[in-house]
Design an enzyme around this catalytic site. Structure first.
Site, mmCIF file in Angstrom:
data_model
loop_
_atom_site.group_PDB
_atom_site.id
_atom_site.type_symbol
_atom_site.label_atom_id
_atom_site.label_comp_id
_atom_site.label_asym_id
_atom_site.label_seq_id
_atom_site.Cartn_x
_atom_site.Cartn_y
_atom_site.Cartn_z
ATOM 1 N N THR A 57 0.487 -0.971 0.321
ATOM 2 C CA THR A 57 0.167 0.142 -0.104
ATOM 3 C C THR A 57 0.685 1.140 -0.230
ATOM 4 O O THR A 57 1.828 1.308 0.092
ATOM 5 C CB THR A 57 -0.899 -0.202 1.474
ATOM 6 O OG1 THR A 57 -2.005 0.713 1.100
ATOM 7 C CG2 THR A 57 -0.554 0.594 2.384
ATOM 8 N N CYS A 60 -2.241 -3.171 -3.015
ATOM 9 C CA CYS A 60 -3.113 -4.360 -2.794
ATOM 10 C C CYS A 60 -2.723 -5.617 -3.450
ATOM 11 O O CYS A 60 -3.375 -6.604 -2.737
ATOM 12 C CB CYS A 60 -4.191 -4.524 -2.247
ATOM 13 S SG CYS A 60 -4.351 -2.679 -1.052
#
EC number: 2.3.1.181
Length: 232
Positions: free
Chosen positions: A93, A191
């Site tokens: 992330t 992600c």
């Protein structure tokens, strides 16, 4: 059960410094739980909720794949970004300016001992906040976080989540894109999920920028309702 939660807004702070601070708070809660068990006492354990905005940084969770970072560290440095492998769940992330990052460090024994429920309530906190701005945030099956237009070719993520828990004490948390420079997401597969975009609150509302403090207050209001918590 202690449902009081101490709120701290750390402002603009380096990722590693904040991670170290999280670890200190986390360990203090765990240590108190261990002492209570060893001594047969019931001293209350504290709860914390940190807000922070980080300089450009990419983090990779325990189960993450380095191939989801599309550039090397030299190229990251050229964009003024750093990189860390960390001890939360989830994949890769990005954190950066214009993003509200929240780190609840809660003893779930004070609330409920269910990590699945904990994640769902964090998502619900964000979904309710987006609804305050007229946006329909949704969950995407099998993918933690909050999305818009799930099930369409235009699905895009607005909030990422990744947590760690030990002895029912949580750390790490969520990252909500508010006024975020979305070009930084081009340097990774967000992600680890291919073929889906990312977005931010100001882009969705067509505004140059949003009031970050206002958004934080809305998040905290919904957090209190969902967790039946009292802020300090």
């Amino acid at each position: 059960m202690n449902k009081h939660v101490a709120i701290q807004d750390l402002g603009f702070k380096d990722y590693k410094e904040t991670w170290d601070y999280q670890e200190q708070l986390f360990q203090a809660v765990v240590d108190q739980k261990i002492r209570n068990r060893r001594e047969g006492t019931t001293r209350p354990t504290p709860n914390h909720f940190l807000f922070v905005e980080h300089p450009h940084v990419y983090t990779l969770g325990k189960s993450g794949d380095m191939e989801n970072l599309l550039v090397d560290e030299k190229q990251l440095a050229g964009r003024g970004a750093t990189f860390y492998k960390i001890n939360r769940g989830g994949d890769i992330t990005y954190h950066g300016p214009g993003q509200i990052v929240g780190y609840p460090i809660l003893d779930l024994d004070n609330f409920f001992t269910d990590i699945h429920k904990y994640l769902r309530l964090l998502e619900e906190m964000v979904i309710l906040t987006l609804a305050d701005y007229g946006l329909k945030g949704e969950r995407s099956e099998g993918e933690t976080g909050v999305w818009l237009d799930v099930g369409t070719p235009f699905a895009r993520k607005i909030c990422a989540m990744g947590v760690r828990a030990s002895r029912w004490v949580t750390m790490h948390g969520f990252a909500l894109n508010v006024n975020t420079d979305l070009s930084y997401f081009d340097l990774m597969i967000p992600c680890g999920i291919k073929g889906k975009g990312v977005t931010s609150l100001n882009v969705e509302l067509g505004r140059p920028s949003m009031d970050m403090q206002e958004v934080k207050q809305k998040l905290l209001g919904h957090f209190c309702e969902l967790f039946e918590a009292h802020l300090e």
